[in-house]
Design an enzyme around this catalytic site. Structure first.
Site, PDB file in Angstrom:
ATOM      1  N   CYS A 247      -0.411   4.102   2.130  1.00  0.00           N
ATOM      2  CA  CYS A 247      -0.235   3.849   3.568  1.00  0.00           C
ATOM      3  C   CYS A 247       1.207   4.120   4.005  1.00  0.00           C
ATOM      4  O   CYS A 247       1.443   4.725   5.053  1.00  0.00           O
ATOM      5  CB  CYS A 247      -0.568   2.400   3.900  1.00  0.00           C
ATOM      6  SG  CYS A 247      -2.210   1.839   3.455  1.00  0.00           S
ATOM      7  N   ASP A 248       2.161   3.647   3.219  1.00  0.00           N
ATOM      8  CA  ASP A 248       3.551   3.601   3.672  1.00  0.00           C
ATOM      9  C   ASP A 248       4.516   4.483   2.895  1.00  0.00           C
ATOM     10  O   ASP A 248       5.691   4.602   3.269  1.00  0.00           O
ATOM     11  CB  ASP A 248       4.056   2.150   3.606  1.00  0.00           C
ATOM     12  CG  ASP A 248       3.207   1.203   4.453  1.00  0.00           C
ATOM     13  OD1 ASP A 248       2.722   1.654   5.510  1.00  0.00           O
ATOM     14  OD2 ASP A 248       3.048   0.041   4.064  1.00  0.00           O
TER      15      ASP A 248
ATOM     16  N   CYS B 101       0.835  -1.201   0.000  1.00  0.00           N
ATOM     17  CA  CYS B 101       0.000   0.000   0.000  1.00  0.00           C
ATOM     18  C   CYS B 101       0.867   1.248   0.000  1.00  0.00           C
ATOM     19  O   CYS B 101       1.402   1.639   1.038  1.00  0.00           O
ATOM     20  CB  CYS B 101      -0.928  -0.005   1.222  1.00  0.00           C
ATOM     21  SG  CYS B 101      -1.998   1.437   1.325  1.00  0.00           S
TER      22      CYS B 101
END
Length: 307
Positions: free
Chosen positions: A137-138, A134
């Site tokens: 996300c990261d 992701c």
């Protein structure tokens, strides 16, 4: 006993649904096949895009969701649903597990989806330590660094575009000689000066001690192997919805997701879908939690009109 609601799955969508169901005073049971609630989030080292809780550990966030549901009195059963049947002309939904059968007037399917893996050495061991599924996300953790994206569809190109804004360099690794992503996305990516395309290439292995530091890749045409020095790898080769037990019950789209809108309604009255398992544009923790809240509004509407 016939519950008002059975929730299958205890990821963010299922737990949010449990919280809202308890607040609505619905008799509810949550069936979870894993020994720990939270779904995929518990395997995420750090979550930096959940509003109000920047940098929270994924495990901690998952436990907070569970604790909230328990505090309100939600009932949890550690059991895997193996079959669903409709009884009394569909008014009762029966969920079978290995040991028990649970019955309810409504059913929320929140079994989520799982990322498709490359299945190469080092991938599993370094997940959360440079291996990510992701980018949104990261990606912020890799600002100014060198990363690779593996895949050729819309998600892979979107991930590469996102990462190119903050990373020093982005490799896009694709096993074919052309991308499957939308032409407009490809055009945007080709304009990025810090993106390098590696065509007809596959990942052989991912290496690093306690963090990713390199990839071994191989040309599918020549068979030549080489090593790329990178700080992180984002794998975007698709997801697999956990819809095994309902493939004969509900209509699924071409990718296997349950056809349901934001209200969670499926074609069977009283059966609803929430979270990554349903058709949607964005699959994130925050959208799964939103689904969990929305679906209980639909459940209440159904119960009010059928009691």
């Amino acid at each position: 006993m016939v519950y008002d609601l059975i929730i299958i799955g205890s990821g963010p969508a299922g737990l949010a649904a449990a919280i809202y169901a308890q607040r609505a005073r619905l008799s509810t049971v949550v069936l979870e096949k894993e020994y720990m609630s939270g779904g995929q989030v518990v395997n995420t080292y750090e979550v930096d895009n959940y509003p109000g809780l920047p940098g929270i550990g994924g495990f901690e966030l998952g436990m907070k969701f569970r604790e909230h549901a328990e505090k309100l009195g939600a009932e949890f059963v550690n059991a895997e649903a193996t079959r669903i049947e409709l009884e009394e002309d569909g008014r009762i939904k029966a969920v079978y597990t290995d040991g028990e059968t649970y019955r309810a007037k409504t059913l929320v399917l929140a079994m989520g989806a799982r990322h498709r893996h490359l299945e190469v050495p080092g991938e599993k061991e370094l997940t959360g330590m440079g291996v990510s599924y992701c980018a949104t996300c990261d990606g912020a953790f890799f600002k100014g660094r060198t990363v690779a994206v593996v895949g050729g569809g819309d998600v892979a190109v979107e991930d590469a575009l996102f990462l190119a804004r903050g990373c020093e360099k982005v490799y896009l690794i694709h096993r074919r000689d052309e991308l499957r992503a939308a032409a407009s996305l490809q055009e945007q990516l080709k304009k990025c000066g810090n993106v390098e395309f590696l065509w007809d290439t596959e990942v052989v292995s991912i290496s690093g001690e306690d963090h990713v530091d390199c990839l071994k890749i191989r040309s599918k045409k020549s068979g030549e192997e080489k090593v790329l020095d990178i700080d992180g790898v984002f794998i975007a080769v698709g997801t697999i919805p956990n819809t095994g037990i309902i493939t004969e019950l509900l209509h699924l789209d071409t990718n296997g997701y349950i056809c349901a809108a934001e209200d969670g309604k499926t074609e069977i009255p009283g059966i609803f879908a929430a979270g990554d398992i349903r058709t949607k544009q964005l699959r994130q923790i925050v959208t799964a939690v939103s689904d969990g809240a929305n679906v209980i509004t639909s459940v209440q509407g159904y119960l009010n009109s059928n009691n």
